[in-house]
Design a protein around this motif. Sequence first.
Motif, mmCIF file in Angstrom:
data_model
loop_
_atom_site.group_PDB
_atom_site.id
_atom_site.type_symbol
_atom_site.label_atom_id
_atom_site.label_comp_id
_atom_site.label_asym_id
_atom_site.label_seq_id
_atom_site.Cartn_x
_atom_site.Cartn_y
_atom_site.Cartn_z
ATOM 1 N N ARG A 71 0.838 -1.208 0.000
ATOM 2 C CA ARG A 71 0.000 0.000 0.000
ATOM 3 C C ARG A 71 0.871 1.255 0.000
ATOM 4 O O ARG A 71 0.631 2.190 -0.770
ATOM 5 C CB ARG A 71 -0.926 -0.009 1.216
ATOM 6 C CG ARG A 71 -1.898 1.177 1.269
ATOM 7 C CD ARG A 71 -2.866 0.985 2.421
ATOM 8 N NE ARG A 71 -3.903 2.004 2.411
ATOM 9 C CZ ARG A 71 -3.845 3.153 3.069
ATOM 10 N NH1 ARG A 71 -2.761 3.427 3.800
ATOM 11 N NH2 ARG A 71 -4.823 4.029 3.006
ATOM 12 N N ARG A 91 -7.297 -7.170 -0.153
ATOM 13 C CA ARG A 91 -7.534 -5.951 0.626
ATOM 14 C C ARG A 91 -7.187 -4.704 -0.190
ATOM 15 O O ARG A 91 -7.903 -3.700 -0.144
ATOM 16 C CB ARG A 91 -6.708 -5.979 1.915
ATOM 17 C CG ARG A 91 -7.197 -6.970 2.951
ATOM 18 C CD ARG A 91 -6.370 -6.906 4.208
ATOM 19 N NE ARG A 91 -6.447 -5.585 4.843
ATOM 20 C CZ ARG A 91 -5.739 -5.236 5.915
ATOM 21 N NH1 ARG A 91 -4.906 -6.105 6.474
ATOM 22 N NH2 ARG A 91 -5.862 -4.030 6.433
ATOM 23 N N ASP A 141 -9.415 -1.374 -1.607
ATOM 24 C CA ASP A 141 -9.016 0.035 -1.512
ATOM 25 C C ASP A 141 -8.923 0.699 -2.884
ATOM 26 O O ASP A 141 -8.525 1.867 -2.973
ATOM 27 C CB ASP A 141 -7.642 0.151 -0.839
ATOM 28 C CG ASP A 141 -7.646 -0.310 0.609
ATOM 29 O OD1 ASP A 141 -8.733 -0.317 1.223
ATOM 30 O OD2 ASP A 141 -6.567 -0.663 1.125
ATOM 31 N N ASP A 142 -9.247 -0.054 -3.944
ATOM 32 C CA ASP A 142 -9.140 0.438 -5.329
ATOM 33 C C ASP A 142 -7.703 0.751 -5.724
ATOM 34 O O ASP A 142 -7.457 1.597 -6.591
ATOM 35 C CB ASP A 142 -10.015 1.687 -5.542
ATOM 36 C CG ASP A 142 -11.496 1.406 -5.372
ATOM 37 O OD1 ASP A 142 -11.927 0.307 -5.762
ATOM 38 O OD2 ASP A 142 -12.214 2.276 -4.843
ATOM 39 N N ARG A 165 -13.287 8.111 1.448
ATOM 40 C CA ARG A 165 -12.974 7.263 0.289
ATOM 41 C C ARG A 165 -12.370 8.095 -0.836
ATOM 42 O O ARG A 165 -11.415 7.676 -1.492
ATOM 43 C CB ARG A 165 -14.233 6.548 -0.196
ATOM 44 C CG ARG A 165 -13.943 5.502 -1.282
ATOM 45 C CD ARG A 165 -15.070 4.530 -1.449
ATOM 46 N NE ARG A 165 -14.729 3.452 -2.358
ATOM 47 C CZ ARG A 165 -14.080 2.349 -2.027
ATOM 48 N NH1 ARG A 165 -13.679 2.185 -0.776
ATOM 49 N NH2 ARG A 165 -13.812 1.421 -2.913
ATOM 50 N N ASP A 188 -8.777 8.928 0.060
ATOM 51 C CA ASP A 188 -7.919 7.762 -0.133
ATOM 52 C C ASP A 188 -7.641 7.525 -1.620
ATOM 53 O O ASP A 188 -6.500 7.241 -2.015
ATOM 54 C CB ASP A 188 -8.564 6.516 0.477
ATOM 55 C CG ASP A 188 -8.486 6.505 1.990
ATOM 56 O OD1 ASP A 188 -7.647 7.230 2.548
ATOM 57 O OD2 ASP A 188 -9.268 5.758 2.619
ATOM 58 N N GLN A 189 -8.668 7.655 -2.440
ATOM 59 C CA GLN A 189 -8.485 7.435 -3.873
ATOM 60 C C GLN A 189 -7.573 8.484 -4.498
ATOM 61 O O GLN A 189 -6.934 8.218 -5.519
ATOM 62 C CB GLN A 189 -9.846 7.454 -4.571
ATOM 63 C CG GLN A 189 -10.706 6.243 -4.265
ATOM 64 C CD GLN A 189 -12.097 6.348 -4.864
ATOM 65 O OE1 GLN A 189 -12.550 7.415 -5.260
ATOM 66 N NE2 GLN A 189 -12.784 5.226 -4.929
#
Length: 244
Positions: A23, A59, A63-64, A159, A162-163
């Motif tokens: 990540r 996972r 999270d895309d 979201r 995060d993206q």
Amino acid sequence: MSDDAEPKRAKGTGVKLAYETLRDEILSLVLEPGALLDETSLAERFGMSRSPVREALIRLAGDDLVVTLSNRSTIVAPIDIQSFPKYVEALDIAQRMNTRLAAELRTDEDLRIIARRQKDFEAAVKTKRHLQMSEANRQFHMAIAHAGRNPYLAAFYERLLDQGRRMLHLHFDYLERGQGGYLLTDEHAQMLEAIRDRDVARADALAHAHTRQFRDNFIEFMKKNYLKDAPLQSFDLQVERGVA
């Protein structure tokens, strides 16, 4: 390495290690968009079986951050430049609404948390480590969202933040190259001030300007570094619309 040959470790730690490492590498663009993520190679790299690697990739897909293709191979999710206008439009609405609500509903404790997150961001900027900066930026804006007392809007906003972290990484890189921008600290301080003063209109205007600054610098970065020969008419954004 076979699943039976995995060294003994606390349950779940292998998944956590693989997930957090990949990540961070994806968010910081060490692993570039489109890079192939091979389970066997990753298992060898982390010294574990393929099972925790596979779970970590699942996972990351949630999270895309990775995409599984039709041939079952997994790649780092591309940054879809053509959808950027729609992304920024959604970010603008979420950012403005959460900031407006925070200005209206915040408590003294909320103010202390937001101010602490702002200091954390300023400290992260001094490190010039983009991953820390983007995480501190996220924490600052989520402190504002939580002060707005609307968990649905806060979850939507989280979201989007995060993206957008990989794009924010490029944004920071652009600013640090001395392109005439600044690293958001002044804007954060002004937003905190508007929320403290319960000035809903100013909080809204600052949140909107915050989105525009990110948008404009990201577009300039892409033009100069990746899209020199590509027309950008599709970047005529609709973000100037007001929020009802």
